[in-house]
Motif scaffolding. Structure first.
Motif, PDB file in Angstrom:
ATOM      1  N   MET A  99      43.475  43.071  44.859  1.00 20.69           N
ATOM      2  CA  MET A  99      42.242  42.790  44.113  1.00 20.69           C
ATOM      3  C   MET A  99      41.613  44.106  43.661  1.00 20.69           C
ATOM      4  O   MET A  99      41.735  45.126  44.344  1.00 20.69           O
TER       5      MET A  99
ATOM      6  N   PRO B 172      40.337  36.136  40.417  1.00 19.83           N
ATOM      7  CA  PRO B 172      40.607  35.618  41.761  1.00 19.83           C
ATOM      8  C   PRO B 172      40.126  34.180  41.882  1.00 19.83           C
ATOM      9  O   PRO B 172      39.240  33.737  41.152  1.00 19.83           O
TER      10      PRO B 172
ATOM     11  N   GLU C  76      40.004  33.287  47.551  1.00 20.45           N
ATOM     12  CA  GLU C  76      40.464  34.673  47.629  1.00 20.45           C
ATOM     13  C   GLU C  76      39.283  35.642  47.579  1.00 20.45           C
ATOM     14  O   GLU C  76      39.264  36.646  48.304  1.00 20.45           O
TER      15      GLU C  76
ATOM     16  N   ILE D 134      42.624  40.219  39.917  1.00 20.77           N
ATOM     17  CA  ILE D 134      43.761  40.334  40.832  1.00 20.77           C
ATOM     18  C   ILE D 134      44.975  40.743  40.009  1.00 20.77           C
ATOM     19  O   ILE D 134      45.180  40.255  38.893  1.00 20.77           O
TER      20      ILE D 134
END
Length: 670
Positions: free
Chosen positions: A475, A532, A536, A666
């Motif tokens: 990330m 994301p 997450e 991400i």
């Protein structure tokens, strides 16, 4: 969603749109000055040269302009190399602009010689007068122009009073004036667009415009505006009289704009002026008739510096540049040498992995072009290694993932071709959402700060659930910045452009981000990018913690950019009132910055007011709930710390844009 009490007033927590940015321009009109006998005999070389350079880009009440700041920086460097002493300012407010003009006028009065004024930015004309527009100007009506701007006649009056030999006024500010659209009446038709002619000006003055009277010019798509780009090129050519310089600029701008833009000048100069003279051949004094050797004359300082600069200007060795600066600390190329030295040292230390070398760079260049990156890198190199509980472990004792065979350490960083950095979050299981105890502590025990709060207001985060993140992911260590958005999209939609390229981009919608992701995926072949998922995001924000924040049960001003106070914090939050550069605060245990505060962050999921029936494998929810809403996480600069908790959720329409809403991505290796 909620209201809170601030200075005794109820204030909505829900984000609000700010006014749309607008553009406006400089229009030159008739200005009358007393005639003076100047410019009759301007010397080609040897005269004192003084310049005032102003470039305004970061406008607060209208759309920012990408080029003027760059134009001013490059114009300053070019003029200094051509022997001008330069007074300089970018993104100036009204008070600052007037102070620079007074300083310029006083110095010009002392120096005489050549005076040059260069301005890039917005401007407006009304009632036969021209006005330069500071970055903080707001002009709701035409009759308020004088109060909000700086009159061009103020600058020209200072030049007139100086009584110097030659004045040059260069105005790269010929843009449209959209303020006129909002004025109830427009008293002067010329204020709607283009430039009008200054019919009389002091003798010995040349006034140059980016385009012809009655026409407008665009700001340009590159680093510099088209007009300034060509002007910088022509000024550096030797042995061009000033009239030839502007003639060449006009030809090139017309050619490159396909005749849509024609620069224009008004001149009353009589003598000759050259920005740059060619190197003259040095006379050789013959000796006696029977003496075969010529007399060798000493080189002047300018010649010595020029030859020394030719030896080092293409070098990447920091010692070469230090040697040059030791010999010529105030030379014509000293500024360029300092810029190259700073970059050479940064290139050396940034790839070394040595924290002491990075600190040495920061000590020498605390405000250098790479100082922000240097502070971030120093933090990464000095931060203790991350510890967490592996996903398949039943132990309650943290283990160091660096010692786990075949694993990727939490916080491990990868960098893409655009310089974006992504930190690794390993697989694991966590409890998503808030407990009743957390809500009680964060909200209901501080009711004097929050009006009309009900437990039902938090139903969308208090039904906790266990989620398993089956695969680790990379990330973004930081929120996507204004500079990164500009590199991919070619524009900067932010409401806080003055914050800088390293500040998070905001004022972007979920829909806008989908376009950004598509273009980024086409631009960079190393990784595949996406937003994301909500699970997450919270997993990465918590970074193995179960408290309200990644730093514990409270939040303070040294940990995040938020507005207000947290009742259990030792330090009150500082009301900064805007975004700050990414990486300004400490990272969490996964090495991620600004997961609390700064800007809300869009995630992929559609919004469901309950966690019931949502995925528990970390995937995005795209089927349950309101398809007309998308989720945001993390809180922002304009909320109390309570609303920056790891579990806090918000939502808005996919087309919504706000000055407190951004995102991070991400990256998955292809």
């Amino acid at each position: 969603m909620f209201t809170y009490l601030l200075d005794g007033k109820k204030v909505m927590i829900k984000r609000k749109l700010t006014a749309l940015g607008i553009l406006f321009c400089l229009f030159s009109s008739s200005v009358v000055f007393a005639q003076t006998n100047r410019g009759a005999g301007v010397k080609a070389t040897g005269e004192k040269r003084l310049a005032l350079v102003i470039g305004n880009s970061a406008y607060q009440n209208t759309s920012p302009l990408p080029n003027p700041q760059n134009d001013a920086v490059d114009m300053k460097a070019t003029l200094e190399a051509l022997g001008f002493e330069v007074i300089y300012g970018v993104n100036q407010n009204s008070k600052q602009m007037k102070a620079l003009i007074r300083q310029f006028g006083d110095k010009l009065f002392e120096n005489k010689g050549v005076g040059l004024f260069y301005y890039a930015g917005h401007g407006v004309a009304s009632g036969g007068e021209n006005y330069l527009v500071p970055v903080d100007a707001d002009i709701p009506a035409e009759d308020e122009i004088q109060d909000a701007t700086v009159s061009l006649s103020f600058l020209l009056g200072k030049m007139t009073t100086a009584g110097n030999s030659l004045n040059l006024v260069i105005l790269d500010a010929c843009r449209n004036n959209p303020f006129a659209r909002n004025w109830r009446t427009v008293r002067d038709a010329s204020s709607n667009g283009g430039l009008a002619t200054i019919t009389r000006a002091p003798s010995g003055t040349l006034i140059a415009y980016a385009t012809a009277p009655g026409s407008v010019a665009s700001d340009g798509d590159g680093k510099n505006g088209l007009y300034t780009q060509e002007l910088l090129t022509q000024m550096k050519k030797p042995d061009l009289a000033i009239e030839e310089v502007f003639k060449n600029v006009r030809s090139e701008v017309r050619r490159k704009s396909k005749n849509l833009q024609t620069p224009w000048e008004s001149s009353s100069i009589e003598g000759a002026f050259y920005f740059k003279k060619g190197q003259t051949t040095q006379a050789v004094t013959p000796g006696k008739p029977d003496d075969k050797d010529p007399v060798i004359t000493a080189k002047d300082n300018a010649t010595q510096e020029r030859e020394a600069w030719n030896l080092v200007k293409n070098s990447t060795d920091a010692q070469d540049l230090r040697d040059f600066l030791r010999e010529f600390p105030n030379g014509a190329n000293a500024t360029n040498a300092k810029i190259k030295l700073e970059q050479a040292i940064w290139d050396s230390v940034s790839s070394s992995g040595d924290a002491n070398k990075v600190k040495g760079y920061l000590d020498e260049f605390p405000t250098g072009a790479n100082a922000s990156s240097g502070r971030i890198l120093y933090g990464q190199l000095t931060r203790p290694k991350v510890q967490l509980i592996p996903n398949n472990s039943t132990s309650t004792t943290p283990t160091n993932p660096n010692l786990t065979s075949g694993s990727i350490a939490a916080g491990t960083v990868v960098t893409n071709s655009l310089g974006m950095r992504f930190g690794y979050s390993p697989a694991g299981t966590f409890e998503m959402g808030s407990s009743d105890a957390e809500i009680d502590e964060a909200v209901f025990e501080r009711k004097k700060y929050i009006a009309d709060a009900k437990r039902s207001d938090f139903a969308d985060e208090t039904l906790k659930r266990k989620v398993m993140i089956k695969e680790g992911f990379y990330m973004g260590k930081y929120e996507i910045t204004q500079g990164q958005w500009q590199a991919v999209m070619g524009d900067n939609p932010s409401k806080f452009p003055e914050c800088g390229a390293n500040c998070p981009v905001e004022n972007v919608s979920w829909d806008d981000i989908q376009v950004f992701v598509k273009r980024l995926n086409a631009k960079d072949s190393q990784f595949e990018y996406r937003l994301p998922t909500e699970a997450e995001w919270e997993y990465a924000a918590r970074a193995g913690t179960t408290t309200a924040f990644a730093f514990g049960g409270s939040l303070n001003a040294s940990q995040a950019n938020f507005n207000g106070e947290y009742p259990y914090a030792s330090t009150k939050g500082k009301n900064i009132g805007k975004t700050v550069p990414v990486g300004s605060y400490q990272p969490n245990a996964f090495g991620l910055y600004d997961m609390h505060g700064n800007v809300w962050e869009w995630v992929q999921d559609m919004y469901n007011p309950s966690y019931n029936n949502l995925p528990t494998d970390g995937s995005a929810n795209m089927s349950v709930g309101d398809s007309g809403l998308r989720v945001l996480r993390g809180g922002s600069w304009n909320l109390y710390g309570d609303f920056c908790r790891s579990a806090v959720r918000d939502r808005d329409a996919p087309a919504y844009r706000g000055n407190d809403s951004g995102f991070r991505l991400i990256a998955r290796a292809k």
